[in-house]
Design a protein around this motif. Sequence first.
Motif, mmCIF file in Angstrom:
data_model
loop_
_atom_site.group_PDB
_atom_site.id
_atom_site.type_symbol
_atom_site.label_atom_id
_atom_site.label_comp_id
_atom_site.label_asym_id
_atom_site.label_seq_id
_atom_site.Cartn_x
_atom_site.Cartn_y
_atom_site.Cartn_z
ATOM 1 N N HIS A 84 5.717 -5.881 0.095
ATOM 2 C CA HIS A 84 6.117 -7.212 0.550
ATOM 3 C C HIS A 84 7.029 -7.767 -0.535
ATOM 4 C CE1 HIS A 84 1.919 -7.996 2.653
ATOM 5 N NE2 HIS A 84 2.257 -6.720 2.727
ATOM 6 N N GLU A 93 -4.056 -1.156 6.062
ATOM 7 C CA GLU A 93 -2.917 -0.674 6.848
ATOM 8 C C GLU A 93 -2.808 0.848 6.843
ATOM 9 O OE1 GLU A 93 -0.069 -3.260 5.013
ATOM 10 O OE2 GLU A 93 -0.955 -4.981 6.030
ATOM 11 N N HIS A 105 6.209 -9.963 6.896
ATOM 12 C CA HIS A 105 5.124 -9.157 6.324
ATOM 13 C C HIS A 105 5.686 -8.244 5.228
ATOM 14 C CE1 HIS A 105 1.495 -6.277 7.117
ATOM 15 N NE2 HIS A 105 1.904 -6.250 5.863
ATOM 16 N N ASN A 155 0.852 -1.193 0.000
ATOM 17 C CA ASN A 155 0.000 0.000 0.000
ATOM 18 C C ASN A 155 0.885 1.240 0.000
ATOM 19 O OD1 ASN A 155 0.324 0.042 3.100
ATOM 20 N ND2 ASN A 155 -0.863 -1.834 2.729
ATOM 21 N N HIS A 205 4.761 0.924 1.268
ATOM 22 C CA HIS A 205 4.846 -0.380 1.944
ATOM 23 C C HIS A 205 4.793 -1.476 0.886
ATOM 24 C CE1 HIS A 205 3.721 -3.714 4.620
ATOM 25 N NE2 HIS A 205 2.643 -3.915 3.873
HETATM 26 ZN ZN ZN Z 1 1.186 -5.342 4.020
#
Ligand code: ZN
Length: 208
Positions: free
Chosen positions: A104, A84, A175, A35, A102
């Motif tokens: 992953h 989030e 995460h 995000n 953000h």
């Molecule tokens: Zn995440």
Amino acid sequence: MTQQTLNNFQEKWSELADVKDVLAARDWFMGTSGNLAIKVNDEPLHFLVTASGKDKYKRTDEDFLLVDEAGEPVETTHLKPSTETLLHSAIYNKTGAGCSLHVHTVANNVLSELYGDDGKIDFNGQELIKAFGLWDENALLSIPIIANHADIPKLTEVFAKHLTADKGAVLIRNHGITVWGKDAFEAKKLLEASEFLFQYQLALLQLK
Ligand SMILES: [Zn+2]
Ligand SMILES: CSCCC(=O)C(=O)COP(=O)(O)O
């Protein structure tokens, strides 16, 4: 909305959409993960954040929505802010950052697990730590690693303890990483530098 507010909104939307496209080209949004957010206004605090659960490899008119300091939509919409969003809210409430990202990745997840018990991962003697403004020969970049609480307010509480500067990075164990910087350019630079360092460290460990 005044013309100036509208222009700023469109400018920030397009900046974040461009960052999203570059990160997508790097394949950093697997399985709808990740995000992104960008500040649009200081007082009241309004920022654009990615809509939750979207395929972030596509560019659409519904990729982002405007939220307030609590992460609530500013206008009525069928879009849901990222699950989030509170992490991004904490960044804008506690620092002077203008953009937060953000993602992953396999590298950031594996290293967060390997170094998770230490609560941090350190880098020194690496050219790319200069992206964080660390230019001294003996400088140390220490990226905190926090537990991945499923409860987002709890995760935000732990995460917020590391919001001590206007730019930085935090790894969330198994995460992903969240970075923030004064604008989209700086946040993207920090994210790319972090991921370079993670990929390097992973490759080195695999050779040993
Ligand atoms: Zn995440
Ligand atoms: C499917 S990834 C799990 C949720 C997550 O960690 C993430 O980054 C994406 O969630 P969002 O609500 O922002 O789409």
